[in-house]
Design a protein around this motif. Structure first.
Motif, short mmCIF file in Angstrom:
data_model
loop_
_atom_site.label_atom_id
_atom_site.label_comp_id
_atom_site.label_asym_id
_atom_site.label_seq_id
_atom_site.Cartn_x
_atom_site.Cartn_y
_atom_site.Cartn_z
N LEU A 1 -37.42 65.91 18.89
CA LEU A 1 -36.93 65.81 20.27
C LEU A 1 -35.93 66.91 20.53
N ILE A 2 -36.19 67.75 21.58
CA ILE A 2 -35.33 68.90 21.81
C ILE A 2 -35.28 69.28 23.30
N PRO A 3 -34.76 68.40 24.17
CA PRO A 3 -34.57 68.80 25.57
C PRO A 3 -33.64 70.01 25.67
N GLY A 4 -33.82 70.83 26.71
CA GLY A 4 -33.03 72.05 26.82
C GLY A 4 -32.47 72.30 28.20
N PRO A 5 -31.56 71.47 28.68
CA PRO A 5 -31.00 71.68 30.02
C PRO A 5 -30.12 72.92 30.08
N ASP A 6 -29.86 73.41 31.30
CA ASP A 6 -29.03 74.61 31.49
C ASP A 6 -27.65 74.46 30.87
N TYR A 7 -27.11 73.24 30.86
CA TYR A 7 -25.75 73.00 30.38
C TYR A 7 -25.70 72.70 28.88
N LEU A 8 -26.79 72.95 28.19
CA LEU A 8 -26.89 72.57 26.77
C LEU A 8 -25.74 73.11 25.94
N CYS A 9 -25.32 74.34 26.20
CA CYS A 9 -24.32 74.98 25.35
C CYS A 9 -22.99 75.23 26.07
N THR A 10 -22.68 74.43 27.07
CA THR A 10 -21.37 74.54 27.70
C THR A 10 -20.33 73.79 26.87
N ALA A 11 -19.08 74.25 26.96
CA ALA A 11 -18.00 73.64 26.18
C ALA A 11 -16.83 73.25 27.08
N PRO A 12 -17.06 72.34 28.02
CA PRO A 12 -15.98 71.92 28.92
C PRO A 12 -15.14 70.81 28.30
N ASP A 13 -13.96 70.57 28.87
CA ASP A 13 -13.11 69.49 28.38
C ASP A 13 -13.73 68.12 28.62
N HIS A 14 -14.57 68.00 29.66
CA HIS A 14 -15.11 66.70 30.04
C HIS A 14 -16.42 66.36 29.33
N ALA A 15 -16.88 67.19 28.42
CA ALA A 15 -18.03 66.93 27.54
C ALA A 15 -19.36 66.78 28.28
N GLU A 16 -19.41 67.16 29.56
CA GLU A 16 -20.61 66.97 30.38
C GLU A 16 -21.02 65.50 30.43
N ALA A 17 -20.02 64.60 30.37
CA ALA A 17 -20.31 63.16 30.33
C ALA A 17 -21.07 62.68 31.55
N ASP A 18 -20.88 63.35 32.69
CA ASP A 18 -21.57 62.94 33.91
C ASP A 18 -23.05 63.28 33.91
N LYS A 19 -23.50 64.00 32.90
CA LYS A 19 -24.90 64.41 32.82
C LYS A 19 -25.67 63.62 31.76
N ILE A 20 -25.02 62.63 31.16
CA ILE A 20 -25.64 61.80 30.13
C ILE A 20 -26.01 60.44 30.73
N ASP A 21 -27.26 60.06 30.62
CA ASP A 21 -27.72 58.77 31.09
C ASP A 21 -27.83 57.83 29.88
N GLY A 22 -26.97 56.82 29.83
CA GLY A 22 -26.91 55.93 28.68
C GLY A 22 -28.19 55.15 28.46
N GLU A 23 -28.84 54.71 29.53
CA GLU A 23 -30.08 53.95 29.38
C GLU A 23 -31.20 54.83 28.85
N LEU A 24 -31.27 56.07 29.35
CA LEU A 24 -32.26 57.01 28.83
C LEU A 24 -32.02 57.26 27.34
N MET A 25 -30.78 57.47 26.98
CA MET A 25 -30.43 57.68 25.57
C MET A 25 -30.89 56.50 24.72
N TYR A 26 -30.66 55.30 25.20
CA TYR A 26 -31.03 54.11 24.45
C TYR A 26 -32.54 54.02 24.29
N GLU A 27 -33.27 54.29 25.36
CA GLU A 27 -34.73 54.23 25.28
C GLU A 27 -35.27 55.29 24.32
N GLN A 28 -34.67 56.46 24.28
CA GLN A 28 -35.11 57.50 23.34
C GLN A 28 -34.87 57.05 21.89
#
Length: 476
Positions: free
Chosen positions: A419-446
């Motif tokens: 499994l290797i999704p590749g969004p544009d923000y894959l390698c960003t290093a912000p203080d907020h960890a890109e938390a707003d771009k993570i879907d917890g239910e999707l993660m669980y289903e994967q």
């Protein structure tokens, strides 16, 4: 809410792990935050009753603190130019910074013949690439999950052509400024690219499209600039790979599950949390699996030049160091399949048409999954059944390109699902960890999908798992 797969930790537990990882901030190779994450995984695995083994590696670690860039006018006034991000493993300056005349050095990797004693400026445009050049589609689920005809992504561009700092150093440049073009200011911000190079010995920073006009005007007027880049360089820094064995009814055959632990944000890399959940799942089963399960959490993905062997992914080093656990020769255990988890829960964000903003599309980022043969593709599609959130594209490796830590397994002839999704923000290093771009239910289903696949593979004969198919070549 969907019922959990029996034996998996519940959603709240996994969400708590993700929140802990997010609050650590960027966990770049060998940093204190990275080591804390490794310790967290070690403690969690030990707590459920499995023994954790450790490989300690030593490398040259560069760690940036901050950077500032100013244009200097003849009358003594200064204009601050916002730095979008620091070029990883570039270099450093004194606290006073370095000053020099700006000089335009072209595009892509740059041409530095006029850069001696000056600060080089290089433009890097992120252009669309034909998807079929990089990927061969096997299957999709559902039917509308097809790959787009073009891929436009700063991570891909970082492999194709960004300022070559070593050539700039040889030419006598004082520093390099890269200008991101053809992506929005928000997309350019905090990009930790290129992410795999070793120490370059020359200060470098990235700026966004909004800084371009000021820099080009400065070049035309032969203005000087001052760059200050605070960083540290440590020789013989330590970082650890950890791994654990879940005993099966036989130790002659193993299923190898892997990911990496270093990364700049909350999805890069959270695959270890999925593996931790799978280990809980195995512990909660009434019987041992038929085959031994081997879970490997490698370090060094964000320092591939120092950790990977022959420009391969970081898992290549672990495979070299532990042939007795997987290669199947001279009485060694044989890895009959490999599963790689990376970038769980990614939602899709994209630049708008005129590249003025970076916005959510409301869709799942394409769930790219390499499968080493048709048999494994069919098993993965079977494991997907029941998913509510899914946008899967199954891939066959193409043109010697296999993204992610599944690559070394595939190259060693281990049948893989990666499994290797590749969004544009894959390698960003912000203080907020890109938390707003993570879907917890999707993660669980994967995670559920990979737990199901692991158990299905465990009861599938070697003949039915199949052999690694040769990669495809071509552009269609």
């Amino acid at each position: 809410m969907n019922k959990s797969l029996a034996g998996l930790p519940d959603r709240a537990t996994i969400a708590g792990w993700q929140a802990y990882m997010n609050q650590l901030g960027p966990r770049l190779t060998g940093t204190a935050a990275h080591q804390r994450f490794i310790e967290f995984l070690r403690e969690q695995i030990t707590a459920i009753g499995y023994q954790v083994e450790t490989d300690r590696h030593y490398f040259q670690k560069w760690e940036a603190e901050q950077a500032n860039l100013h244009l200097l006018a003849a009358d003594g006034t200064e204009q601050e130019i916002r730095v979008a991000s620091i070029y990883p493993y570039s270099g450093m300056t004194s606290s006073q910074g370095i000053e020099g005349e700006l000089v335009y050095c072209g595009k892509g990797k740059g041409s530095y013949k006029h850069a001696r004693g000056k600060i080089a400026v290089v433009e890097v445009a992120v252009w669309p690439l034909p998807t079929t050049l990089l990927m061969k589609q096997r299957a999709v689920f559902p039917d509308d999950a097809k790959l787009s005809f073009f891929l436009q992504n700063p991570v891909l561009q970082s492999f194709l052509g960004v300022p070559d700092l070593k050539k700039a150093t040889e030419a006598g440049a004082l520093a390099v400024i890269g200008i991101w073009r053809n992506i929005s200011t928000a997309n350019a911000r905090d990009q930790y690219l290129p992410f795999g190079n070793d120490y370059q010995g020359l200060p470098g920073v990235w700026v966004d499209r909004e800084a371009r006009e000021a820099l080009l005007e400065g070049i035309s007027k032969k203005k000087r600039a001052r760059l200050t880049l605070s960083a540290s360089l440590q020789e013989q820094a330590a970082s650890e790979t950890i791994y654990a064995v879940v005993p099966g009814k036989t130790d002659k055959e193993v299923i190898l599950v892997n990911t990496h632990t270093d990364g700049p944000n909350g999805i890069e890399e959270n695959g270890g949390l999925g593996m931790l959940a799978m280990m809980h799942f195995l512990r909660n089963q009434a019987e041992k699996p038929e085959r031994t399960m081997l879970f490997v959490f490698v370090t060094g993905h964000f320092q591939l030049e120092q950790f990977g062997l022959n420009h391969r992914q970081a898992t290549s080093r672990w495979l070299r160091d532990h042939p007795e656990l997987w290669e199947g020769k001279e009485g060694h255990a044989r890895a009959v399949a490999g599963l790689t988890l990376e970038h769980l829960g990614c939602m899709e964000w994209s630049d708008n048409r005129d590249k003025t903003d970076f916005l959510p599309t409301g869709r799942i980022a394409p769930e790219l999954v390499y499968t080493a043969n048709k048999e494994l593709a069919a098993l993965y599609l079977q494991a997907l059944q029941g998913r509510k959130k899914v946008r899967t594209v199954l891939l066959r490796p193409r043109n010697r390109i296999y993204f992610g830590e599944g690559q070394p397994l595939f190259q060693e002839g281990i049948p893989t699902v990666s499994l290797i999704p590749g969004p544009d923000y894959l390698c960003t290093a912000p203080d907020h960890a890109e938390a707003d771009k993570i879907d917890g239910e999707l993660m669980y289903e994967q995670i559920e999908t990979f737990a199901k696949l692991m158990m299905e593979l465990d009861k599938t004969s070697v003949d039915k798992i199949g052999k690694v198919e040769p990669e495809s070549f071509g552009i269609w």
